[in-house]
Structures are given as structure tokens and as C-alpha cells.
Design a protein around this motif. Structure first.
Motif, PDB file in Angstrom:
ATOM      1  N   SER A   1     -53.857 -26.112 -23.128  1.00 26.30           N
ATOM      2  CA  SER A   1     -52.420 -26.343 -23.270  1.00 26.30           C
ATOM      3  C   SER A   1     -52.110 -26.663 -24.724  1.00 26.30           C
ATOM      4  CB  SER A   1     -51.966 -27.499 -22.360  1.00 26.30           C
ATOM      5  OG  SER A   1     -52.619 -28.697 -22.734  1.00 26.30           O
ATOM      6  N   GLY A   2     -50.828 -26.780 -25.017  1.00 26.78           N
ATOM      7  CA  GLY A   2     -50.413 -27.182 -26.346  1.00 26.78           C
ATOM      8  C   GLY A   2     -50.817 -26.195 -27.425  1.00 26.78           C
ATOM      9  N   PHE A   3     -51.016 -26.733 -28.628  1.00 27.42           N
ATOM     10  CA  PHE A   3     -51.340 -25.875 -29.757  1.00 27.42           C
ATOM     11  C   PHE A   3     -52.722 -25.246 -29.641  1.00 27.42           C
ATOM     12  CE2 PHE A   3     -47.819 -28.174 -31.732  1.00 27.42           C
ATOM     13  CZ  PHE A   3     -47.151 -27.112 -32.338  1.00 27.42           C
ATOM     14  N   ALA A   4     -53.626 -25.893 -28.914  1.00 23.79           N
ATOM     15  CA  ALA A   4     -54.952 -25.294 -28.724  1.00 23.79           C
ATOM     16  C   ALA A   4     -54.818 -23.970 -27.980  1.00 23.79           C
ATOM     17  CB  ALA A   4     -55.853 -26.252 -27.952  1.00 23.79           C
ATOM     18  N   LYS A   5     -53.955 -23.932 -26.984  1.00 27.97           N
ATOM     19  CA  LYS A   5     -53.734 -22.701 -26.227  1.00 27.97           C
ATOM     20  C   LYS A   5     -53.041 -21.657 -27.085  1.00 27.97           C
ATOM     21  CE  LYS A   5     -52.047 -21.034 -21.766  1.00 27.97           C
ATOM     22  NZ  LYS A   5     -51.498 -21.447 -20.452  1.00 27.97           N
ATOM     23  N   VAL A   6     -52.028 -22.080 -27.837  1.00 24.71           N
ATOM     24  CA  VAL A   6     -51.302 -21.152 -28.704  1.00 24.71           C
ATOM     25  C   VAL A   6     -52.241 -20.553 -29.741  1.00 24.71           C
ATOM     26  CG1 VAL A   6     -49.551 -20.996 -30.517  1.00 24.71           C
ATOM     27  CG2 VAL A   6     -49.042 -22.188 -28.383  1.00 24.71           C
TER      28      VAL A   6
ATOM     29  N   HIS B   1     -40.346 -26.051 -26.957  1.00 25.79           N
ATOM     30  CA  HIS B   1     -40.220 -26.151 -25.506  1.00 25.79           C
ATOM     31  C   HIS B   1     -39.198 -25.165 -24.954  1.00 25.79           C
ATOM     32  CE1 HIS B   1     -42.223 -29.940 -26.398  1.00 25.79           C
ATOM     33  NE2 HIS B   1     -42.544 -30.029 -25.130  1.00 25.79           N
ATOM     34  N   VAL B   2     -38.142 -24.902 -25.720  1.00 30.15           N
ATOM     35  CA  VAL B   2     -37.064 -24.030 -25.251  1.00 30.15           C
ATOM     36  C   VAL B   2     -36.643 -23.102 -26.379  1.00 30.15           C
ATOM     37  CG1 VAL B   2     -34.750 -23.922 -24.256  1.00 30.15           C
ATOM     38  CG2 VAL B   2     -36.219 -25.881 -23.767  1.00 30.15           C
ATOM     39  N   VAL B   3     -36.367 -21.847 -26.038  1.00 29.87           N
ATOM     40  CA  VAL B   3     -35.841 -20.874 -26.994  1.00 29.87           C
ATOM     41  C   VAL B   3     -34.480 -20.414 -26.475  1.00 29.87           C
ATOM     42  CG1 VAL B   3     -36.277 -18.751 -28.247  1.00 29.87           C
ATOM     43  CG2 VAL B   3     -38.194 -20.072 -27.356  1.00 29.87           C
ATOM     44  N   SER B   4     -33.414 -20.696 -27.232  1.00 21.33           N
ATOM     45  CA  SER B   4     -32.081 -20.283 -26.816  1.00 21.33           C
ATOM     46  C   SER B   4     -31.663 -19.067 -27.627  1.00 21.33           C
ATOM     47  CB  SER B   4     -31.079 -21.419 -27.017  1.00 21.33           C
ATOM     48  OG  SER B   4     -29.812 -21.051 -26.543  1.00 21.33           O
ATOM     49  N   ASN B   5     -31.490 -17.944 -26.951  1.00 23.76           N
ATOM     50  CA  ASN B   5     -31.213 -16.664 -27.608  1.00 23.76           C
ATOM     51  C   ASN B   5     -29.805 -16.192 -27.284  1.00 23.76           C
ATOM     52  OD1 ASN B   5     -34.198 -15.646 -28.403  1.00 23.76           O
ATOM     53  ND2 ASN B   5     -34.253 -16.665 -26.425  1.00 23.76           N
ATOM     54  N   SER B   6     -28.995 -16.014 -28.320  1.00 23.50           N
ATOM     55  CA  SER B   6     -27.635 -15.517 -28.125  1.00 23.50           C
ATOM     56  C   SER B   6     -27.451 -14.147 -28.761  1.00 23.50           C
ATOM     57  CB  SER B   6     -26.622 -16.518 -28.694  1.00 23.50           C
ATOM     58  OG  SER B   6     -26.534 -17.660 -27.880  1.00 23.50           O
ATOM     59  N   TRP B   7     -28.496 -13.345 -28.738  1.00 23.56           N
ATOM     60  CA  TRP B   7     -28.410 -11.964 -29.225  1.00 23.56           C
ATOM     61  C   TRP B   7     -28.751 -11.031 -28.076  1.00 23.56           C
ATOM     62  CZ3 TRP B   7     -33.106  -9.418 -28.843  1.00 23.56           C
ATOM     63  CH2 TRP B   7     -34.266 -10.226 -28.782  1.00 23.56           C
TER      64      TRP B   7
ATOM     65  N   GLY C   1     -45.987 -21.879 -22.599  1.00 23.77           N
ATOM     66  CA  GLY C   1     -45.225 -23.001 -22.061  1.00 23.77           C
ATOM     67  C   GLY C   1     -43.823 -23.117 -22.618  1.00 23.77           C
ATOM     68  N   ILE C   2     -43.343 -22.072 -23.277  1.00 21.07           N
ATOM     69  CA  ILE C   2     -42.006 -22.061 -23.859  1.00 21.07           C
ATOM     70  C   ILE C   2     -41.023 -21.471 -22.845  1.00 21.07           C
ATOM     71  CG2 ILE C   2     -40.588 -21.158 -25.743  1.00 21.07           C
ATOM     72  CD1 ILE C   2     -43.259 -20.840 -27.330  1.00 21.07           C
ATOM     73  N   ILE C   3     -39.845 -22.087 -22.702  1.00 18.72           N
ATOM     74  CA  ILE C   3     -38.841 -21.622 -21.750  1.00 18.72           C
ATOM     75  C   ILE C   3     -37.796 -20.781 -22.476  1.00 18.72           C
ATOM     76  CG2 ILE C   3     -37.041 -22.327 -20.112  1.00 18.72           C
ATOM     77  CD1 ILE C   3     -38.692 -24.849 -19.595  1.00 18.72           C
ATOM     78  N   PRO C   4     -37.696 -19.467 -22.190  1.00 18.60           N
ATOM     79  CA  PRO C   4     -36.711 -18.614 -22.856  1.00 18.60           C
ATOM     80  C   PRO C   4     -35.358 -18.635 -22.129  1.00 18.60           C
ATOM     81  CG  PRO C   4     -38.705 -17.405 -22.167  1.00 18.60           C
ATOM     82  CD  PRO C   4     -38.644 -18.673 -21.394  1.00 18.60           C
ATOM     83  N   VAL C   5     -34.299 -18.881 -22.895  1.00 20.12           N
ATOM     84  CA  VAL C   5     -32.928 -18.841 -22.376  1.00 20.12           C
ATOM     85  C   VAL C   5     -32.178 -17.751 -23.132  1.00 20.12           C
ATOM     86  CG1 VAL C   5     -30.775 -20.118 -22.110  1.00 20.12           C
ATOM     87  CG2 VAL C   5     -32.965 -21.303 -21.805  1.00 20.12           C
ATOM     88  N   PHE C   6     -31.512 -16.842 -22.407  1.00 19.34           N
ATOM     89  CA  PHE C   6     -30.776 -15.733 -23.013  1.00 19.34           C
ATOM     90  C   PHE C   6     -29.347 -15.680 -22.490  1.00 19.34           C
ATOM     91  CE2 PHE C   6     -35.026 -14.196 -23.890  1.00 19.34           C
ATOM     92  CZ  PHE C   6     -34.894 -13.444 -25.058  1.00 19.34           C
ATOM     93  N   SER C   7     -28.388 -15.469 -23.377  1.00 19.38           N
ATOM     94  CA  SER C   7     -27.037 -15.138 -22.927  1.00 19.38           C
ATOM     95  C   SER C   7     -27.081 -13.759 -22.278  1.00 19.38           C
ATOM     96  CB  SER C   7     -26.050 -15.164 -24.097  1.00 19.38           C
ATOM     97  OG  SER C   7     -26.446 -14.267 -25.114  1.00 19.38           O
ATOM     98  N   ILE C   8     -26.259 -13.555 -21.246  1.00 21.15           N
ATOM     99  CA  ILE C   8     -26.325 -12.316 -20.469  1.00 21.15           C
ATOM    100  C   ILE C   8     -25.443 -11.222 -21.048  1.00 21.15           C
ATOM    101  CG2 ILE C   8     -24.458 -12.809 -18.843  1.00 21.15           C
ATOM    102  CD1 ILE C   8     -27.960 -11.259 -18.102  1.00 21.15           C
ATOM    103  N   GLY C   9     -24.583 -11.551 -22.023  1.00 19.80           N
ATOM    104  CA  GLY C   9     -23.750 -10.541 -22.663  1.00 19.80           C
ATOM    105  C   GLY C   9     -22.278 -10.667 -22.312  1.00 19.80           C
TER     106      GLY C   9
ATOM    107  N   THR D   1     -43.774 -33.388 -18.319  1.00 18.42           N
ATOM    108  CA  THR D   1     -44.803 -32.517 -17.760  1.00 18.42           C
ATOM    109  C   THR D   1     -44.226 -31.308 -17.027  1.00 18.42           C
ATOM    110  OG1 THR D   1     -44.909 -33.779 -15.686  1.00 18.42           O
ATOM    111  CG2 THR D   1     -46.365 -34.479 -17.481  1.00 18.42           C
ATOM    112  N   TRP D   2     -42.908 -31.211 -16.934  1.00 16.75           N
ATOM    113  CA  TRP D   2     -42.307 -30.094 -16.221  1.00 16.75           C
ATOM    114  C   TRP D   2     -42.601 -28.777 -16.928  1.00 16.75           C
ATOM    115  CZ3 TRP D   2     -36.763 -30.877 -13.839  1.00 16.75           C
ATOM    116  CH2 TRP D   2     -36.861 -31.769 -12.761  1.00 16.75           C
ATOM    117  N   LYS D   3     -42.814 -27.749 -16.122  1.00 16.80           N
ATOM    118  CA  LYS D   3     -43.021 -26.390 -16.605  1.00 16.80           C
ATOM    119  C   LYS D   3     -41.769 -25.556 -16.295  1.00 16.80           C
ATOM    120  CE  LYS D   3     -47.230 -27.684 -17.497  1.00 16.80           C
ATOM    121  NZ  LYS D   3     -47.587 -28.085 -18.873  1.00 16.80           N
TER     122      LYS D   3
END
Length: 432
Positions: free
Chosen positions: A66-71, A254-260, A280-288, A382-384
Motif C-alpha cells: 500500500s501507499g508509496f511502496a505500492k506506487v 486520495h482523490v482526483v477531481s477532473n472537470s475536463w 488507491g486514488i479515487i477518480p471523480v469526473f464531471s459528466i459533461g 482506511t476507507w477505499k
């Protein structure tokens, strides 16, 4: 409560291709061929089969890390595998004098080529193997609609009772502030201008997540950094966004917020999203903002059900914004996953340190979700992804709606292809 570093990132594109196969080698898209006709030159992508699944799933040690070791291990494995896969092509690219302007990507198994001609493309296409030479994807920010300026006194009156603007209050963020804080790093992809003080979109997204003045931010104690993936006109190249995607992975947010976004059914960013999720990063995208017609969900938000959270936009009365793109996706999947306030949202503006404006777009809705996720992870370090997804969708508010013309996957009103599983409520999601 112990404090733990949190991260969020802000940062689209169908690629319909007719492929022209060479006798023993790769395929050239018709779009690229047309650009090269008449002696013209063009940028190109040499796209090899994805190795992500094979490389990651074949290494059982990654599941125990997990963490940076996994990355770091993921990065090393991907670099080794893509380097071996791309080596024959890079050798020929070098012999053609194109090496200095070529960018090989390890997060996705492809090579970006600059200013190539027909002869070079045909030489590469003649190499043995399964691969495609195509035009690069070009994306743009999901735009925010024009809005009116707002003075600080108006903002103060609006936030006096709840300490928050209407969107922040609607998702019940203030009720969470009293019990926890979201601290750490927020990263944003898709900034437009080289100087932050001239960057309209970054200003809007960032302040909707982390803004403190007048209650405009969902998670005002979070922090952020940026990766510039778009130009001054809000357009971005595939190469820029994949470069950002690689960098984001190595930052381990932890979270990536994408507005493209833009287009439909495009899968060229899926390896990046899969890499983020594996880390372990959560991607969030606007739907358009192509609504209100059905099947207008934009890529990459219309991709990979169960791997990202795409967001539609609602108004202050909980009706759906007319501009918000609707599902289903081109593959028939439910889209978006959730919805959030995105219509006439007050936010800081790039024109001055005291300037505020009301703006609308799913680009304003996605940061509400990103901020909510920051608060949720602060409460539950600890939430995924699955924990966050289940809490947001299972405990969302479900406004009465007749916006079901795009069909629904069950006999109940929810989920549907306008609101998804509902408009988010971070208080309910945390069981408060």
C-alpha cells in the motif's frame, strides 16, 4: 481525531476511428491519413496493446502493498514492461530522426510523436506487431456557463445562517465540519493558464473544494497542488493529460477531481484511471454539459462503471440542471453515478482577490463531490473506493423526479440516468 494527509486532484473525448491495416504491420487511422495527405505533417500516437492488466495482476506482491511502496513498485513494473514493448518502435523512431520529440508513456503503452509525415508513419506501420497509429485525442474543459458577478455582502448574507453557500449547505457539509476536518493535499488536473492568478477554471474548482471565505468551499481545511493539462483556451492534448496522469500517480493523492471531458465512448484514458484506482486514488469526473438529451454522457466520465465517480449537476431546488449530460453511456451503463449542486454556484473568480461570481456547469458539481470525499476520508482514513462509493450512492438524497425519459435500470425511480443514485449528502454518507 488524528489527522491524516488527504489528497484530491482536479484536472475529455471520443475517438472514432476507421483503421487502415497494412499488410503485415499495424493500422493507421483514416483521420491521421487525411491529416498527412498532400505532404502535411501531424502529431500522432503509436498505440500498443495495453499491458496494465497483465503486469499488475501477475504480481501478487502488489496486493500486499500500500501507499508509496505500492506506487513505486507499480511504476517500476510499468516502466520495465512498456520499455520492452516499445523498444523496437523507439529504435525505428530514432532512425527517422524523431526521437527528441517522441514521448513514450509508461502509464499507458503508447508513444506520442510530434510533427511526423506520411513516409515516417508508413515506415512505422510496416513494423510487425499489433498496434495502431492514430491522431491524438484533443480534450477541453467542461465549460462553466456565464454567470453574474456577486458582491461580498450578498455572499455574507447567504452564508450567515449556515456558514456556507447553498451548494455546500445542500450536501450537508457544515454538519460534518463540527466533527472533523479534511487536511492534506488537493491536486487539480486541467489548469488553463501558466499563472495561477489568471487561471479561471482552477480558481473555480479549487475554491469550491477548499475555499474558506463566505463558506464557498466543501472542505476548507484541505490543501491542493496543480498539474497543468490544458492550455489558455481550455483545450488539452492527450500527451499533456497522460503526463499529468503519470505525475498524479506518483504523488499518491486520495482523490482526483477532473472537470475536463468531451466526446463519448473514449477509452484512451482508461489505463490511467486503472492505475490510479490500483494505487488507491479515487477518480471523480464531471459528466459533461451536453444535456438534456439522453446518451450525452461525456468521456472519460462515461467509462469504467465501478472504477470512477461521474457527477451530474442539480439546482438549488434539487431539480436537474438542463445542461447536465444524461446517460446511459454508449455501452448502456448507468451514468452519472451521483449528482451534486452545480447550477449558479458562487465561487471566487480569477479577475481579483475580492471578486466572486455565480457560475454553472458539471465542472462546479464535481468539486462538491471531491470535497465530500475529502471529508469522508478524513473521518475514515482506511476507507477505499468501494467504501466511499457505497456510502455516497447508498445514502444519497433522492429528490422526487420525473426526469426518467432516459430510462432506468430497475422498476424503482432510482437509480436513473439523470441523478444517478441521487444527490450526494455527506452527512448521511458518514452516518451522522
Amino acid at each position: 481525531m488524528s489527522r491524516k494527509l488527504l489528497s484530491l486532484v482536479t484536472s475529455s473525448v471520443a475517438l472514432t476511428m476507421i483503421l487502415l491495416s497494412t499488410a503485415n504491420g499495424g493500422s493507421i487511422s483514416e483521420g491521421l491519413m487525411s491529416k498527412l495527405e498532400g505532404g502535411q505533417k501531424s502529431d500522432a500516437i503509436l498505440e500498443l496493446p495495453s499491458i496494465f492488466g497483465n503486469v499488475i495482476s501477475s504480481n501478487p506482491l502488489l496486493n500486499m502493498m500500500s501507499g508509496f511502496a505500492k506506487v513505486n513498485m507499480m511504476t517500476s513494473l510499468l516502466k520495465q514492461a512498456t520499455s520492452a514493448s516499445q523498444a523496437p518502435f523507439m529504435s525505428v523512431i530514432s532512425s527517422l530522426g524523431l526521437a527528441e520529440s517522441a514521448t513514450p508513456f509508461w502509464i499507458s503503452n503508447d508513444i506520442n510523436l510530434k510533427n511526423v509525415d506520411m513516409e515516417s508513419i508508413q515506415t512505422l506501420a510496416a513494423l510487425p506487431g499489433v498496434f495502431t497509429l492514430r491522431e491524438p485525442a484533443v480534450v477541453k474543459v467542461n465549460p462553466v456557463g456565464p454567470g453574474s458577478n456577486v458582491d461580498s455582502e450578498t455572499l455574507h448574507r447567504a452564508s450567515r445562517q449556515t456558514q456556507a453557500q447553498w451548494g455546500v449547505s445542500k450536501i450537508q457539509a457544515p454538519a460534518v465540519w463540527t466533527t472533523m476536518e479534511a487536511n492534506g493535499t488537493t491536486l487539480f488536473m486541467g489548469t488553463q493558464a501558466p499563472q495561477m492568478d489568471k487561471d479561471m477554471e482552477l480558481t473555480l474548482w479549487a475554491r469550491t473544494i477548499v475555499g474558506r471565505s463566505y463558506g464557498i468551499g466543501v472542505a476548507p481545511d484541505a490543501k491542493w497542488i496543480a498539474c497543468r493539462g490544458l492550455d489558455n483556451n481550455g483545450r488539452g492534448s492527450e500527451s499533456w493529460l497522460k503526463s499529468c496522469g503519470q505525475w498524479v500517480l506518483q504523488q499518491k493523492p486520495h482523490v482526483v477531481s477532473n472537470s475536463w471531458g468531451g466526446g463519448q465512448g473514449a477509452n484512451w484514458y482508461n489505463d490511467v484511471i486503472n492505475a490510479w484506482r490500483t494505487a488507491g486514488i479515487i477518480p471523480v469526473f464531471s459528466i459533461g454539459n451536453s444535456g438534456s438529451q439522453c446518451r450525452t454522457a461525456n468521456s472519460p466520465g462515461d467509462q469504467l462503471p465501478g472504477s470512477l465517480i461521474s457527477v451530474g449537476s442539480t439546482k438549488s431546488d434539487d431539480t436537474m440542471s438542463s445542461f447536465s449530460s444524461r446517460g446511459a453511456s454508449s455501452s448502456g451503463a448507468l451514468k452519472p453515478e451521483v449528482s451534486a449542486p452545480g447550477d449558479q454556484i458562487p465561487s471566487a473568480y480569477y479577475t481579483g482577490t475580492s471578486d466572486y461570481v455565480y457560475l454553472s456547469g458539471t465542472s462546479m458539481a464535481a468539486p462538491h463531490v471531491a470535497g465530500a470525499v475529502a471529508l469522508m476520508l478524513s473521518a475514515n482514513p482506511t476507507w477505499k473506493y468501494a467504501d466511499v462509493y457505497n456510502a455516497l450512492t447508498g445514502q444519497s438524497d433522492k429528490p422526487a423526479t420525473n426526469d426518467l425519459s432516459c430510462g432506468k435500470p430497475s422498476s424503482s425511480t432510482y437509480p436513473n440516468n439523470a441523478y444517478g443514485y441521487g444527490r450526494i449528502n455527506v452527512k448521511r454518507a458518514l452516518g451522522l
